[in-house]
Every structure is written in structure tokens, then in C-alpha cells.
Design a protein around this motif. Sequence first.
Motif, PDB file in Angstrom:
ATOM      1  N   ALA A 203      35.192  79.295  18.643  1.00 23.88           N
ATOM      2  CA  ALA A 203      36.586  79.453  19.066  1.00 23.88           C
ATOM      3  C   ALA A 203      36.871  78.811  20.428  1.00 23.88           C
ATOM      4  CB  ALA A 203      36.935  80.940  19.117  1.00 23.88           C
ATOM      5  N   GLY A 204      35.842  78.280  21.074  1.00 26.30           N
ATOM      6  CA  GLY A 204      36.030  77.665  22.382  1.00 26.30           C
ATOM      7  C   GLY A 204      36.137  78.668  23.511  1.00 26.30           C
ATOM      8  N   LYS A 205      35.690  79.887  23.277  1.00 24.24           N
ATOM      9  CA  LYS A 205      35.713  80.926  24.310  1.00 24.24           C
ATOM     10  C   LYS A 205      34.414  80.852  25.098  1.00 24.24           C
ATOM     11  CE  LYS A 205      36.575  85.905  24.909  1.00 24.24           C
ATOM     12  NZ  LYS A 205      36.838  87.190  24.208  1.00 24.24           N
ATOM     13  N   ARG A 206      34.494  80.308  26.320  1.00 26.79           N
ATOM     14  CA  ARG A 206      33.301  80.047  27.123  1.00 26.79           C
ATOM     15  C   ARG A 206      32.953  81.270  27.971  1.00 26.79           C
ATOM     16  NH1 ARG A 206      29.889  76.239  26.242  1.00 26.79           N
ATOM     17  NH2 ARG A 206      29.627  75.727  28.454  1.00 26.79           N
ATOM     18  N   THR A 207      32.514  82.322  27.312  1.00 33.26           N
ATOM     19  CA  THR A 207      32.090  83.515  28.045  1.00 33.26           C
ATOM     20  C   THR A 207      30.813  83.203  28.816  1.00 33.26           C
ATOM     21  OG1 THR A 207      30.725  84.337  26.231  1.00 33.26           O
ATOM     22  CG2 THR A 207      33.055  84.998  26.251  1.00 33.26           C
ATOM     23  N   LEU A 208      30.435  84.124  29.704  1.00 35.88           N
ATOM     24  CA  LEU A 208      29.191  83.937  30.449  1.00 35.88           C
ATOM     25  C   LEU A 208      28.004  83.861  29.490  1.00 35.88           C
ATOM     26  CD1 LEU A 208      27.850  83.718  33.219  1.00 35.88           C
ATOM     27  CD2 LEU A 208      27.691  86.221  33.254  1.00 35.88           C
ATOM     28  N   ALA A 209      28.045  84.647  28.418  1.00 27.32           N
ATOM     29  CA  ALA A 209      26.957  84.618  27.437  1.00 27.32           C
ATOM     30  C   ALA A 209      26.852  83.254  26.769  1.00 27.32           C
ATOM     31  CB  ALA A 209      27.173  85.714  26.389  1.00 27.32           C
ATOM     32  N   VAL A 210      27.992  82.658  26.451  1.00 26.24           N
ATOM     33  CA  VAL A 210      27.990  81.329  25.846  1.00 26.24           C
ATOM     34  C   VAL A 210      27.398  80.313  26.822  1.00 26.24           C
ATOM     35  CG1 VAL A 210      29.454  79.443  25.025  1.00 26.24           C
ATOM     36  CG2 VAL A 210      29.916  81.792  24.290  1.00 26.24           C
ATOM     37  N   LYS A 211      27.753  80.433  28.087  1.00 27.27           N
ATOM     38  CA  LYS A 211      27.258  79.490  29.091  1.00 27.27           C
ATOM     39  C   LYS A 211      25.766  79.661  29.362  1.00 27.27           C
ATOM     40  CE  LYS A 211      31.598  78.772  31.609  1.00 27.27           C
ATOM     41  NZ  LYS A 211      32.262  78.795  32.929  1.00 27.27           N
ATOM     42  N   LEU A 212      25.321  80.923  29.418  1.00 25.22           N
ATOM     43  CA  LEU A 212      23.918  81.183  29.728  1.00 25.22           C
ATOM     44  C   LEU A 212      23.008  80.933  28.537  1.00 25.22           C
ATOM     45  CD1 LEU A 212      24.096  84.492  31.821  1.00 25.22           C
ATOM     46  CD2 LEU A 212      23.690  82.175  32.659  1.00 25.22           C
ATOM     47  N   GLY A 213      23.522  81.177  27.349  1.00 28.86           N
ATOM     48  CA  GLY A 213      22.681  81.109  26.168  1.00 28.86           C
ATOM     49  C   GLY A 213      22.075  82.469  25.870  1.00 28.86           C
ATOM     50  N   GLU A 214      21.548  82.598  24.664  1.00 23.70           N
ATOM     51  CA  GLU A 214      21.077  83.906  24.192  1.00 23.70           C
ATOM     52  C   GLU A 214      19.940  84.464  25.037  1.00 23.70           C
ATOM     53  OE1 GLU A 214      18.771  85.511  20.278  1.00 23.70           O
ATOM     54  OE2 GLU A 214      20.544  84.245  19.921  1.00 23.70           O
ATOM     55  N   ARG A 215      18.926  83.677  25.335  1.00 22.67           N
ATOM     56  CA  ARG A 215      17.749  84.200  26.042  1.00 22.67           C
ATOM     57  C   ARG A 215      18.108  84.707  27.435  1.00 22.67           C
ATOM     58  NH1 ARG A 215      12.361  80.626  26.301  1.00 22.67           N
ATOM     59  NH2 ARG A 215      12.549  81.079  24.067  1.00 22.67           N
ATOM     60  N   ARG A 216      18.837  83.904  28.188  1.00 20.52           N
ATOM     61  CA  ARG A 216      19.184  84.328  29.553  1.00 20.52           C
ATOM     62  C   ARG A 216      20.182  85.478  29.557  1.00 20.52           C
ATOM     63  NH1 ARG A 216      20.400  78.962  32.989  1.00 20.52           N
ATOM     64  NH2 ARG A 216      21.373  78.330  31.013  1.00 20.52           N
ATOM     65  N   THR A 217      21.025  85.568  28.545  1.00 23.43           N
ATOM     66  CA  THR A 217      21.958  86.688  28.456  1.00 23.43           C
ATOM     67  C   THR A 217      21.201  87.985  28.225  1.00 23.43           C
ATOM     68  OG1 THR A 217      23.717  85.258  27.609  1.00 23.43           O
ATOM     69  CG2 THR A 217      23.950  87.613  27.221  1.00 23.43           C
ATOM     70  N   ARG A 218      20.172  87.939  27.408  1.00 23.32           N
ATOM     71  CA  ARG A 218      19.341  89.131  27.197  1.00 23.32           C
ATOM     72  C   ARG A 218      18.676  89.560  28.508  1.00 23.32           C
ATOM     73  NH1 ARG A 218      18.889  90.080  21.691  1.00 23.32           N
ATOM     74  NH2 ARG A 218      19.478  88.283  20.391  1.00 23.32           N
ATOM     75  N   ARG A 219      18.204  88.604  29.265  1.00 24.02           N
ATOM     76  CA  ARG A 219      17.589  88.920  30.562  1.00 24.02           C
ATOM     77  C   ARG A 219      18.619  89.506  31.530  1.00 24.02           C
ATOM     78  NH1 ARG A 219      14.120  83.300  31.381  1.00 24.02           N
ATOM     79  NH2 ARG A 219      12.511  83.727  29.791  1.00 24.02           N
ATOM     80  N   LEU A 220      19.837  88.975  31.476  1.00 29.84           N
ATOM     81  CA  LEU A 220      20.900  89.492  32.333  1.00 29.84           C
ATOM     82  C   LEU A 220      21.174  90.957  32.018  1.00 29.84           C
ATOM     83  CD1 LEU A 220      23.195  89.211  34.386  1.00 29.84           C
ATOM     84  CD2 LEU A 220      24.632  88.284  32.550  1.00 29.84           C
ATOM     85  N   TYR A 221      21.212  91.282  30.738  1.00 31.92           N
ATOM     86  CA  TYR A 221      21.449  92.673  30.338  1.00 31.92           C
ATOM     87  C   TYR A 221      20.382  93.593  30.940  1.00 31.92           C
ATOM     88  CZ  TYR A 221      21.818  96.846  27.459  1.00 31.92           C
ATOM     89  OH  TYR A 221      21.932  98.144  27.051  1.00 31.92           O
ATOM     90  N   VAL A 222      19.130  93.214  30.800  1.00 28.94           N
ATOM     91  CA  VAL A 222      18.037  94.034  31.344  1.00 28.94           C
ATOM     92  C   VAL A 222      18.136  94.111  32.865  1.00 28.94           C
ATOM     93  CG1 VAL A 222      15.528  94.252  31.553  1.00 28.94           C
ATOM     94  CG2 VAL A 222      16.545  93.484  29.394  1.00 28.94           C
ATOM     95  N   GLY A 223      18.502  93.006  33.503  1.00 27.59           N
ATOM     96  CA  GLY A 223      18.648  92.996  34.957  1.00 27.59           C
ATOM     97  C   GLY A 223      19.737  93.939  35.436  1.00 27.59           C
ATOM     98  N   LEU A 224      20.827  94.026  34.687  1.00 25.85           N
ATOM     99  CA  LEU A 224      21.919  94.927  35.075  1.00 25.85           C
ATOM    100  C   LEU A 224      21.496  96.387  34.960  1.00 25.85           C
ATOM    101  CD1 LEU A 224      24.891  93.025  33.390  1.00 25.85           C
ATOM    102  CD2 LEU A 224      24.587  93.411  35.845  1.00 25.85           C
ATOM    103  N   VAL A 225      20.721  96.711  33.932  1.00 26.80           N
ATOM    104  CA  VAL A 225      20.189  98.074  33.804  1.00 26.80           C
ATOM    105  C   VAL A 225      19.264  98.370  34.984  1.00 26.80           C
ATOM    106  CG1 VAL A 225      18.769  99.629  32.399  1.00 26.80           C
ATOM    107  CG2 VAL A 225      20.433  98.101  31.295  1.00 26.80           C
TER     108      VAL A 225
END
Length: 295
Positions: A203-225
Amino acid sequence: MATPSDWIAGARPRTLPAAVSPVLAGTGVAAFVDEAMWWKAVLALVVSLALQVAVNYANDYSDGIRGTDDDRVGPMRLVGSGAAPAAAVKRAAFLAFGVAGVAGLVLAATTAWWLVAVGLVSIVAAWYYTGGSNPYGYLGLGEVMVFVFFGLVAVVGTTYVQTASLAAGDLAAALAAAVGIGALACAILVVNNLRDIPSDTLAGKRTLAVKLGERRTRRLYVGLVGLAALAVVALAALTTWWAMLGLGFLVVAARGVRTVLGGAVGPGLIPVLASTGAGELAWAVLTAVPLLVLA
């Protein structure tokens, strides 16, 4: 015609702990550093809940008319599914904004009128997350909005309207709580956007997850916890070590962390929204209770 259950689902009840938690945490800090004013806490809760519902309906409307929700994996959307007309969902969003505005005006009138400006900025930020011609949620800035408004503003604001104080010690404790709450509120959005990477990309929605990619987004989630856990320690150091009970939120949040690190995708990530919201609520309750008891 959308049914009442459709409208309730459209309000995204799984996200509501993100509205309750900052008020609980901010009230706990207010009680410890000065005193809790329960009627103001209730009004702050009305503001927070109404804004959360307004954001959810506004996102439903804006994403729906753009077609972003046409091929959605997550829970039903009113506009995207065709269950409700876009105009009706927009009216629901502005009605919720109105409820938040009225409650906020009462708080401003009884605390400080400059809070009106804070409220207006919050409403504008909520609308333009996915609304307008160039929504910042489509530019990867949604997490910043959530951290600022559902973390810093919500927690510190709740404390301030009850204490009317910005003394350094009071502010430091409120900020520590705000970082913990804001981190987990961001984690909810992060896992939501992790789930939607495929559809948002199309859809062209450039969320942070789209920009970071799946692997780094998963790491971001753990980092926020992890950041939320560090915030418990900071809050305890500034108030009472009994606040360390707040680390009990990890028992709840751990389920989501395991699921995210386990590589779940699509519908497999939906339960993580609930567990992260429950973890945020646990963070707030387990830190606020000692502060209230020892106040």
C-alpha cells in the motif's frame, strides 16, 4: 450497517490498556510525591481513553479511504471491510475527540490554561498520524507520536494536573514512569506494524517496521520491553525500591517476546498485541500500587 459489536471491534479494545496505563502510573507518582486527586485522575482517564478511541477510528477512516486496509491480516476495520460508511467512522472519531476535549477543558480550567495548547496539539497529532495529505504515520514516525503522547504527555500530564508541580524531583519520577509506559505503548505499535509489513509495503505505507525490515523490527520490540524494565529501576531509585515490583510485568510480556523472537508472522502476531497491552497494564499497576500505599 455496522452492528454495535462491529463498532466496539473498530474501537480496538486491545489497545485500550495503552490509555489506562499512563493514568495509573501518573497517579501513582502524584500520590507519592504529593497527593492523588481522584476526580482529576478520573478526568485524565476520560481524556486518555477518548483520545485512544478517537485515534483508532481516525486510523480506520484514513487507512480505509486510502485502501491501506483492503487486504488486512489483523482485526476487522470498519471502512476497509465495508461494514460502515467512511463518513460515519469519521464522525465517530470526531465525537471521541470532542469527549476528550471537554474533559481536557475541565482539567485545564482547574489546573492551568496552557494545558489547552497541549490538548490541541495532541488532537492534531492524533488526526494527522494517518490523516491529511502527508500523514507522518506513513513516514515511519508513528512510534515517536506514541512515545511522546501516550508516554511522556499522558503520564507527566496526569501527574501534573494532580500536583500542579514541575519540581525537579517530581518531574524526574514522572519522566521515569513515562519512559516505561511509552516504551510499551510503542511496542504495541511496533508489533502491529511488524504484522502488517507485507500489506503496508504493497500500500506504500512506509512505517518504521517497513523501513527497518522484519529482523530489526523484532529486535526493536525486544529492546522496548528491555527499556521498560530499566525504567522500573529508575522509578524505584527516585521513589521507593518497592516499585521494583513493577518488574513483574516481564512475566506477562515474556509471552510476546517469545512469540516475536520465535518468528511468528501475520495472524500469529495478533495475540502479541494483547499480551503487550496486558504487560503495559501490569507495569502500571505493579509500580503504582506501592507508590499509592506508601504515599
